[in-house]
Design an enzyme around this catalytic site. Structure first.
Site, short mmCIF file in Angstrom:
data_model
loop_
_atom_site.label_atom_id
_atom_site.label_comp_id
_atom_site.label_asym_id
_atom_site.label_seq_id
_atom_site.Cartn_x
_atom_site.Cartn_y
_atom_site.Cartn_z
N GLU A 73 6.38 -36.14 11.65
CA GLU A 73 7.13 -37.04 12.53
C GLU A 73 8.22 -36.09 13.23
O GLU A 73 8.60 -35.22 12.93
CB GLU A 73 7.72 -38.26 11.73
CG GLU A 73 8.30 -37.70 10.54
CD GLU A 73 8.47 -39.10 9.53
OE1 GLU A 73 9.65 -39.05 8.98
OE2 GLU A 73 7.65 -39.75 9.40
N LYS A 122 6.57 -7.20 13.76
CA LYS A 122 6.22 -6.01 12.81
C LYS A 122 6.09 -6.84 11.51
O LYS A 122 7.14 -7.49 10.85
CB LYS A 122 7.58 -4.99 12.93
CG LYS A 122 7.55 -3.92 11.86
CD LYS A 122 8.76 -2.99 12.39
CE LYS A 122 8.54 -1.63 11.59
NZ LYS A 122 9.47 -0.73 11.90
N THR A 138 10.41 0.49 16.97
CA THR A 138 9.49 -0.69 16.38
C THR A 138 10.22 -1.84 15.78
O THR A 138 9.85 -3.12 15.74
CB THR A 138 8.36 -0.23 15.39
OG1 THR A 138 9.56 0.45 14.09
CG2 THR A 138 7.60 0.61 15.86
N ASP A 139 11.40 -1.51 15.22
CA ASP A 139 12.50 -2.42 14.38
C ASP A 139 12.61 -3.83 15.40
O ASP A 139 12.48 -4.90 14.65
CB ASP A 139 13.61 -1.80 14.01
CG ASP A 139 13.36 -1.03 12.81
OD1 ASP A 139 12.00 -0.85 12.29
OD2 ASP A 139 14.56 -0.59 12.32
N TYR A 141 14.28 11.19 9.70
CA TYR A 141 14.32 11.82 11.32
C TYR A 141 15.53 10.95 11.92
O TYR A 141 15.85 9.91 11.40
CB TYR A 141 13.01 11.55 11.59
CG TYR A 141 12.60 10.11 11.83
CD1 TYR A 141 12.87 9.35 12.84
CD2 TYR A 141 11.83 9.41 11.04
CE1 TYR A 141 12.34 8.00 13.00
CE2 TYR A 141 11.45 8.21 10.90
CZ TYR A 141 11.65 7.36 12.07
OH TYR A 141 11.37 6.12 12.18
N SER A 174 16.27 1.19 17.65
CA SER A 174 16.17 -0.20 18.08
C SER A 174 16.94 -1.16 17.09
O SER A 174 17.15 -2.43 17.51
CB SER A 174 14.79 -0.70 18.55
OG SER A 174 14.12 -0.85 17.39
N THR A 190 11.41 5.61 17.48
CA THR A 190 11.08 6.50 16.57
C THR A 190 9.80 7.19 17.60
O THR A 190 9.64 8.43 17.17
CB THR A 190 10.27 5.95 15.53
OG1 THR A 190 11.24 5.53 14.45
CG2 THR A 190 9.41 6.90 14.81
C1 SIN Z 1 13.78 1.90 15.90
O1 SIN Z 1 13.41 0.78 15.79
O2 SIN Z 1 14.29 2.35 17.00
C2 SIN Z 1 13.35 2.79 14.66
C3 SIN Z 1 12.18 2.54 14.07
C4 SIN Z 1 11.01 2.73 14.79
O3 SIN Z 1 10.84 2.96 15.96
O4 SIN Z 1 10.06 2.80 13.88
#
Ligand code: SIN
Length: 345
Positions: free
Chosen positions: A317, A196, A125-126, A60, A92, A46
């Site tokens: 244990e 995340k 971010t994913d 997007y 990602s 993103t």
């Molecule tokens: C991604 O992970 O490539 C799309 C989502 C993001 O970057 O927030």
């Protein structure tokens, strides 16, 4: 968010990768110390995303802007000697082992350069937390490798990418910086801890119980504790060239009504490792547990993590199914795959 990334370049086969000609910011020629050069590796996400409407934060396309353009979009970076290289251009969620290997190789290449002091990797971010642990375990770099990302596309009114990129460079340039860390929302998070925790908010990342290693304020890193240490590098040589040769490791979840059926299906498909995202303190539904113990007896490696999102599995244990300690299920999967590729001892 719409799925996707840039269209595949004509003639590119399989998982495509391209390296743009190294981009060297003109202002960096005026750099004070030519030994302190940093390389920014772009992989998409993103942070490189674009929407047709600036107020659209979900409709997007990720991975639309090249890394050189992202670097150019942060005027303060003109003062830093930076090279930019596009290693991949993807959303990602579609990260795969071929891209991981390419990224690890490019990181290893630049880390070995005496003129390079550290790396920044832009990512989605994913799956950032998985890549962070993967790179840490494979490279255990003596120089910094700083992952960064954004929750808003580059076109958004509230775009967080430029500040995150600038903060990532600040961390890469910090005295004593080393190892893989993530920088998002003004926080520096360790590779083992970063996760995340929110699908939409800009403040989407946490380091769980460990908390941030530090914060970035107005171009300065304020560190709360020592740089994280995670042991020796496995090395890029352990990573198979052929994507199909990477061990098949899957995550299964324990939940009400869980059964062993999914384990039977995975075993029939050739699974070599299983991570169970267990309930609470690493507890597994008896039906699923029975199937996991059977798989383990037959040579499938199993790790038991918690689906709680925070904390670690505490065992009174020695457990029949070994725990993943504080690794989240996604990171435990990376860990198990790497253990299968590079068995200890
Ligand atoms: C991604 O992970 O490539 C799309 C989502 C993001 O970057 O927030």
């Amino acid at each position: 968010m719409m799925a996707g990334g840039s269209p595949r370049p004509p003639g590119a086969g399989g998982h495509w990768r391209f390296i743009q000609h190294l981009y060297f910011h003109p202002a960096s020629r005026k750099m004070q110390n030519p030994e302190l050069k940093f390389v920014v590796l772009g992989t998409g996400g993103t942070i490189a995303g674009a929407a047709t409407d600036a107020s659209d934060n979900i409709g997007y396309l990720a991975a639309q802007r090249g890394i050189a353009e992202l670097v150019r979009g942060v005027p303060a970076l003109a003062e830093v000697a930076l090279e930019a290289e596009q290693v991949a251009q993807l959303d990602s969620k579609d990260m795969d082992h071929t891209v991981w290997r390419t990224l690890a190789l490019r990181c290893a290449f630049h880390l070995a350069r005496p003129d390079v002091a550290g790396l920044v990797v832009t990512h989605g971010t994913d799956t950032l937390e998985e890549t962070a642990w993967f790179l840490q375990r494979v490279l255990a770099p003596a120089k910094p490798v700083v992952l960064t990302a954004a929750m808003r596309p580059a076109t958004a009114l509230q775009s967080d990418g430029p500040q995150n990129l600038l903060d990532a460079v600040v961390v890469a340039r910090a005295v004593g910086a080393h190892g893989v860390v993530a920088v998002l929302g003004g926080q520096m998070l360790g590779a083992r801890d970063v996760r995340k925790v929110h699908p939409y908010r800009i403040d989407a990342f946490s380091a769980g119980d460990a908390g941030p290693v530090g914060v970035i304020e107005e171009g300065r890193l304020r560190r709360f504790r020592a740089w994280p240490q995670h042991g020796a590098a496995l090395g890029v040589a352990v990573l198979p060239t052929d994507a199909t040769a990477w061990p098949f490791v899957a995550i299964v979840t324990s939940h009400a009504g869980a059964s062993g059926a999914v384990i039977s299906a995975l075993r029939a498909a050739g699974v070599r490792g299983l991570v169970v995202a267990a309930t609470g303190n690493g507890r597994v539904h008896r039906e699923l547990e029975h199937a996991l113990l059977e798989a383990q007896r037959d040579g499938v490696q199993v790790l038991r993590s918690t689906r709680c999102g925070n904390g670690r599995v505490l065992d009174a244990e020695t457990p029949a199914l070994p725990s993943a300690d504080d690794l989240t299920p996604a990171k435990a999967r990376v860990e198990l795959m790497l253990r299968l590729l590079a068995p200890a001892g």
